[in-house]
Structures are given as C-alpha cells and as structure tokens.
Design a protein around this motif. Structure first.
Motif, PDB file in Angstrom:
ATOM      1  N   VAL A 130      -1.191  10.444 -93.863  1.00  0.00           N
ATOM      2  CA  VAL A 130       0.046  11.178 -93.560  1.00  0.00           C
ATOM      3  C   VAL A 130       0.416  10.919 -92.102  1.00  0.00           C
ATOM      4  O   VAL A 130      -0.187  11.469 -91.187  1.00  0.00           O
ATOM      5  CB  VAL A 130      -0.123  12.693 -93.807  1.00  0.00           C
ATOM      6  N   ARG A 131       1.395  10.070 -91.924  1.00  0.00           N
ATOM      7  CA  ARG A 131       1.848   9.731 -90.572  1.00  0.00           C
ATOM      8  C   ARG A 131       3.213  10.328 -90.254  1.00  0.00           C
ATOM      9  O   ARG A 131       3.604  10.396 -89.092  1.00  0.00           O
ATOM     10  CB  ARG A 131       1.893   8.217 -90.411  1.00  0.00           C
ATOM     11  N   GLN A 132       3.929  10.732 -91.294  1.00  0.00           N
ATOM     12  CA  GLN A 132       5.266  11.295 -91.100  1.00  0.00           C
ATOM     13  C   GLN A 132       5.482  12.419 -92.104  1.00  0.00           C
ATOM     14  O   GLN A 132       5.248  12.249 -93.301  1.00  0.00           O
ATOM     15  CB  GLN A 132       6.341  10.221 -91.289  1.00  0.00           C
ATOM     16  N   VAL A 133       5.927  13.568 -91.600  1.00  0.00           N
ATOM     17  CA  VAL A 133       6.137  14.762 -92.416  1.00  0.00           C
ATOM     18  C   VAL A 133       7.607  15.162 -92.333  1.00  0.00           C
ATOM     19  O   VAL A 133       8.224  15.088 -91.265  1.00  0.00           O
ATOM     20  CB  VAL A 133       5.249  15.932 -91.937  1.00  0.00           C
ATOM     21  N   LEU A 134       8.151  15.601 -93.451  1.00  0.00           N
ATOM     22  CA  LEU A 134       9.505  16.153 -93.498  1.00  0.00           C
ATOM     23  C   LEU A 134       9.425  17.599 -93.955  1.00  0.00           C
ATOM     24  O   LEU A 134       8.743  17.910 -94.937  1.00  0.00           O
ATOM     25  CB  LEU A 134      10.377  15.354 -94.474  1.00  0.00           C
ATOM     26  N   ILE A 135      10.122  18.478 -93.242  1.00  0.00           N
ATOM     27  CA  ILE A 135      10.244  19.880 -93.647  1.00  0.00           C
ATOM     28  C   ILE A 135      11.694  20.132 -94.032  1.00  0.00           C
ATOM     29  O   ILE A 135      12.595  20.024 -93.197  1.00  0.00           O
ATOM     30  CB  ILE A 135       9.797  20.841 -92.532  1.00  0.00           C
ATOM     31  N   ILE A 136      11.906  20.439 -95.316  1.00  0.00           N
ATOM     32  CA  ILE A 136      13.234  20.762 -95.839  1.00  0.00           C
ATOM     33  C   ILE A 136      13.317  22.276 -95.957  1.00  0.00           C
ATOM     34  O   ILE A 136      12.650  22.885 -96.800  1.00  0.00           O
ATOM     35  CB  ILE A 136      13.467  20.104 -97.210  1.00  0.00           C
ATOM     36  N   ASP A 137      14.136  22.889 -95.135  1.00  0.00           N
ATOM     37  CA  ASP A 137      14.222  24.351 -95.077  1.00  0.00           C
ATOM     38  C   ASP A 137      15.594  24.781 -95.597  1.00  0.00           C
ATOM     39  O   ASP A 137      16.601  24.642 -94.900  1.00  0.00           O
ATOM     40  CB  ASP A 137      14.019  24.820 -93.632  1.00  0.00           C
ATOM     41  N   LEU A 138      15.616  25.317 -96.820  1.00  0.00           N
ATOM     42  CA  LEU A 138      16.869  25.751 -97.427  1.00  0.00           C
ATOM     43  C   LEU A 138      16.929  27.263 -97.608  1.00  0.00           C
ATOM     44  O   LEU A 138      17.729  27.769 -98.384  1.00  0.00           O
ATOM     45  CB  LEU A 138      17.093  25.033 -98.761  1.00  0.00           C
TER      46      LEU A 138
END
Length: 283
Positions: A130-138
């Motif tokens: 895991v080198r890149q994380v995305l947080i989708i906050d809706l």
C-alpha cells in the motif's frame, strides 16, 4: 446511538450477513495510535485529563468507557483494513467515520480519527503493498480533521463532498472538496460524483487502498444535513462508489458515518443499503 444495535440485527434477520461475518475488535497498540495522534492528547484522553474546552468540543462527557470505546473503534477499522487487504475484498465497520478528530484535539463527537489511523497503519506496516491511499468522504459534513491530518502527506488523497453551509463552520482543505448548496438532490449529486470518481481512481495518485465514509446524513429526512437525497439516491451513491472500486479490484474499508433522520427506520434502512450493495458486488 440505537442504530449501532439495530443495523446488525437487520442484516442478520434478512440474511445479508451471518454471524460469521462479524468480528469483535480489540484496541490497537498505542504505538499505532501515535502514528496519527499527538502523544499528549492521547494521554489526556485515556486518563481523563481532557480540558473543559476539549470535552465540550468532543460533545461527550469523559468516562473510562468512552476512552475504551474510542480505541476499540480504531481497532475495528484497522481490523477491516487487514481483512480487506489480505483478501482483496471489502470490509465494513458499523461504527467509524470519526472524521472531525484532529491530531491533537477532538471535535464534533469525534475523538480519534479511525480512518486516518488505519491509513497510517497501512502505510507503516504494509508499505510494500500500500503506497497510495484514497479517502472518499461522502458524509454531509466535511472531513475537516482528516483533511488537516493529511494536508502534507502525498501518499494519502482526501476527497470530501459535503454541504457548503453545514458543520464545521471553518472548513479545512482536502485534496478535493466539493461543497454543495442546501437542497441538492439526487440528479445533481450523483452526476457530480460520477464526474469526479474516474479522476480520483485512475489519475496520477491512483490508490492501492480506499476508505469510504458512507454517511446517510445526506438524506432529505435528515435533521442536520440540509441536502435532499432520496433513499434510492443514497443507495445509488453507494452503488456508484463501490462498483467503481470493485471493478478496479481495490481493497476497501467502509465506515458508516452520520445519520440523523427523525425516524430510526430511515437511518437503519439507508445504512443497510450500503451493506446490501457491498454484499452483492463482492459476493
């Protein structure tokens, strides 16, 4: 809140989940909490030494049970992250989504930021995968604590789509913020979401892992939200997000976030829809 008891009961009753699908988390090692939160603040939280200002900002009276609950909540999201990564799948935390918590202070019923802690756990312990994380906050409220925590961390991309005039009054800067006017309904909301998702998932910061905060306080029935999504529109939102992640085989953790409709049945049904969508996609 009552929804935390009723939601698993509903999922078991209808067969969306079985008892074997649930796990009871344990608090994580303190060192993992300190990857995200300041040591002095964590010490005050765990030992009942929050200032009056901090206690008021948290929205909760301090108790040993509250401090333990916050740690267990973190353990739940970290446990979900472990499972999702190991199985290239999805895992959902019935609690979680404490996105107003900052490194050194609580805010808005959030004392420790579970998705931020789990993201840092992945980057520290699973950095080869895991080198890149995305947080989708809706959630209808901006994820201000999450935005501030990762403002200078290029390995984590934060996206928040929220009510422009809703809490918090002072917004932080996410990597991408979309502030919606009061009364935004299904068509406009879903079109905007569909427009931005491909760039987040396939652009220069393509993630290896995704956290999704699926608050149902976007509903028209919500007492605090000021948006106007129908229950069907809220489910369609989950379908758009989760199907995009499933198509790309991205390990995913979902946390429930807020929901404050007058009728508890509206809250539970909307949250249950998130689980139904995930179960259908990862069946």
């Amino acid at each position: 809140m009552l929804k935390y008891e009723l939601l698993p009961e509903q999922l078991l009753h209808e067969g969306t989940a079985t008892a074997s699908n649930f796990f009871a988390p344990e608090p994580p090692p303190l060192a993992d909490v300190l990857l995200t939160h300041e040591a002095g603040y964590v010490h005050r939280l765990l030992h009942g030494q929050l200032t009056r200002q901090e206690e008021r900002a948290s929205g909760f009276p301090w108790s040993p049970a509250l401090a333990h609950r916050e740690l267990v909540l973190l353990g739940g999201t970290i446990g979900c992250a472990r499972y999702a990564l190991e199985n290239a799948s999805v895992a959902l935390n019935i609690a979680g989504g404490t996105h107003h918590a900052f490194a050194g202070r609580p805010e808005g019923f959030c004392l420790l930021n579970d998705q931020a802690v789990a993201a840092n756990w992945l980057l520290t312990h699973e950095g080869a995968r895991v080198r890149q994380v995305l947080i989708i906050d809706l959630d209808v409220h901006q994820g201000n604590g999450t935005a501030a925590l990762f403002q200078h961390e290029p390995r984590v991309c934060t996206f928040s789509m929220h009510g422009a005039r809703n809490f918090p009054g002072r917004k932080e800067q996410s990597d991408l913020d979309i502030a919606l006017p009061d009364g935004t309904g299904d068509a406009e909301y879903l079109a905007m979401l569909l427009d931005v998702l491909p760039g987040l998932l396939d652009g220069p910061t393509r993630p290896d892992f995704v956290f999704y905060l699926s608050g149902v306080d976007v509903l028209a029935t919500d007492k605090l939200g000021h948006l106007s999504l129908s229950r069907a529109g809220c489910r369609r939102r989950d379908e758009l997000v989760l199907s995009a992640l499933r198509q790309r085989n991205l390990p995913t953790v979902v946390c429930m976030g807020g929901g404050y409709s007058e009728k508890i049945s509206d809250i539970v049904e909307a949250h249950a829809n998130t689980y139904r969508v995930a179960a259908d996609l990862w069946d």
